[in-house]
Design a protein around this motif. Structure first.
Motif, PDB file in Angstrom:
ATOM      1  N   LEU A  82       0.837  -1.199   0.000  1.00 31.90           N
ATOM      2  CA  LEU A  82       0.000   0.000   0.000  1.00 31.90           C
ATOM      3  C   LEU A  82       0.872   1.250   0.000  1.00 31.90           C
ATOM      4  O   LEU A  82       0.574   2.224  -0.698  1.00 31.90           O
ATOM      5  CB  LEU A  82      -0.933   0.011   1.203  1.00 31.90           C
ATOM      6  CG  LEU A  82      -1.839   1.237   1.285  1.00 31.90           C
ATOM      7  CD1 LEU A  82      -2.810   1.268   0.120  1.00 31.90           C
ATOM      8  CD2 LEU A  82      -2.572   1.267   2.598  1.00 31.90           C
ATOM      9  N   GLY A  83       1.957   1.227   0.742  1.00 28.41           N
ATOM     10  CA  GLY A  83       2.870   2.374   0.750  1.00 28.41           C
ATOM     11  C   GLY A  83       3.459   2.650  -0.624  1.00 28.41           C
ATOM     12  O   GLY A  83       3.587   3.802  -1.042  1.00 28.41           O
ATOM     13  N   VAL A  84       3.805   1.595  -1.347  1.00 30.40           N
ATOM     14  CA  VAL A  84       4.334   1.753  -2.703  1.00 30.40           C
ATOM     15  C   VAL A  84       3.284   2.362  -3.624  1.00 30.40           C
ATOM     16  O   VAL A  84       3.578   3.274  -4.413  1.00 30.40           O
ATOM     17  CB  VAL A  84       4.822   0.394  -3.253  1.00 30.40           C
ATOM     18  CG1 VAL A  84       5.104   0.471  -4.746  1.00 30.40           C
ATOM     19  CG2 VAL A  84       6.048  -0.069  -2.494  1.00 30.40           C
TER      20      VAL A  84
ATOM     21  N   GLY B  40      -7.045   3.540  -5.524  1.00 30.81           N
ATOM     22  CA  GLY B  40      -8.311   2.955  -5.079  1.00 30.81           C
ATOM     23  C   GLY B  40      -8.255   1.441  -5.027  1.00 30.81           C
ATOM     24  O   GLY B  40      -8.692   0.814  -4.053  1.00 30.81           O
ATOM     25  N   MET B  41      -7.697   0.839  -6.057  1.00 27.91           N
ATOM     26  CA  MET B  41      -7.572  -0.617  -6.065  1.00 27.91           C
ATOM     27  C   MET B  41      -6.586  -1.076  -4.985  1.00 27.91           C
ATOM     28  O   MET B  41      -6.782  -2.126  -4.362  1.00 27.91           O
ATOM     29  CB  MET B  41      -7.144  -1.100  -7.446  1.00 27.91           C
ATOM     30  CG  MET B  41      -8.244  -0.873  -8.464  1.00 27.91           C
ATOM     31  SD  MET B  41      -7.976  -1.699 -10.011  1.00 27.91           S
ATOM     32  CE  MET B  41      -8.000  -3.387  -9.529  1.00 27.91           C
ATOM     33  N   GLY B  42      -5.540  -0.286  -4.761  1.00 28.79           N
ATOM     34  CA  GLY B  42      -4.599  -0.623  -3.689  1.00 28.79           C
ATOM     35  C   GLY B  42      -5.269  -0.603  -2.333  1.00 28.79           C
ATOM     36  O   GLY B  42      -5.020  -1.473  -1.489  1.00 28.79           O
ATOM     37  N   LEU B  43      -6.127   0.382  -2.099  1.00 25.44           N
ATOM     38  CA  LEU B  43      -6.848   0.445  -0.828  1.00 25.44           C
ATOM     39  C   LEU B  43      -7.809  -0.731  -0.670  1.00 25.44           C
ATOM     40  O   LEU B  43      -7.962  -1.275   0.428  1.00 25.44           O
ATOM     41  CB  LEU B  43      -7.592   1.768  -0.705  1.00 25.44           C
ATOM     42  CG  LEU B  43      -6.696   2.989  -0.478  1.00 25.44           C
ATOM     43  CD1 LEU B  43      -7.516   4.269  -0.587  1.00 25.44           C
ATOM     44  CD2 LEU B  43      -5.996   2.904   0.854  1.00 25.44           C
ATOM     45  N   LEU B  44      -8.442  -1.125  -1.778  1.00 26.35           N
ATOM     46  CA  LEU B  44      -9.304  -2.302  -1.724  1.00 26.35           C
ATOM     47  C   LEU B  44      -8.497  -3.551  -1.364  1.00 26.35           C
ATOM     48  O   LEU B  44      -8.897  -4.345  -0.510  1.00 26.35           O
ATOM     49  CB  LEU B  44     -10.014  -2.514  -3.057  1.00 26.35           C
ATOM     50  CG  LEU B  44     -11.170  -1.578  -3.362  1.00 26.35           C
ATOM     51  CD1 LEU B  44     -11.646  -1.789  -4.792  1.00 26.35           C
ATOM     52  CD2 LEU B  44     -12.305  -1.824  -2.400  1.00 26.35           C
TER      53      LEU B  44
END
Length: 107
Positions: free
Chosen positions: A31-33, A68-72
């Protein structure tokens, strides 16, 4: 259905569960990346595309979808992490592990 001889032993399962914390850190790093890539895209591309609203939106739309997809995926990863922690808690409270620990204490 999987035969019992093909299924992992309790020790194998417990070993995998002990690695859940490491997987949780991988999810957080991922997520950080993703957030870093979005910040770089906004800082690097947005100033060159401020001549119109449409070009500014085009410049950050794909990185925004990426975040958004990363947060999902982060949410899914954390959900799986919590499910595994719950499983660990249940294994520690299970009567099989209690009887095994009592037998080991007598030895």
């Amino acid at each position: 259905m999987v035969a019992d001889s093909d299924s992992p032993s309790t020790e194998d399962i417990e070993g995998r569960i002990e690695q859940v914390g490491r997987y949780s850190r991988f999810v957080k790093v991922g997520l950080g990346v993703i957030v870093s890539a979005f910040a770089i895209a906004v800082v690097g591309r947005l100033p060159y595309n401020l001549d119109s609203v449409a070009s500014a939106v085009d410049a950050i739309l794909l990185p925004l979808i990426f975040v958004g997809m990363g947060l999902l995926l982060f949410g899914i990863g954390m959900h799986l992490h919590l499910m595994h922690l719950n499983l660990v808690k249940q294994l520690r409270k299970s009567p099989v592990s209690d009887s095994q620990s009592e037998e080991q204490a007598k030895s």
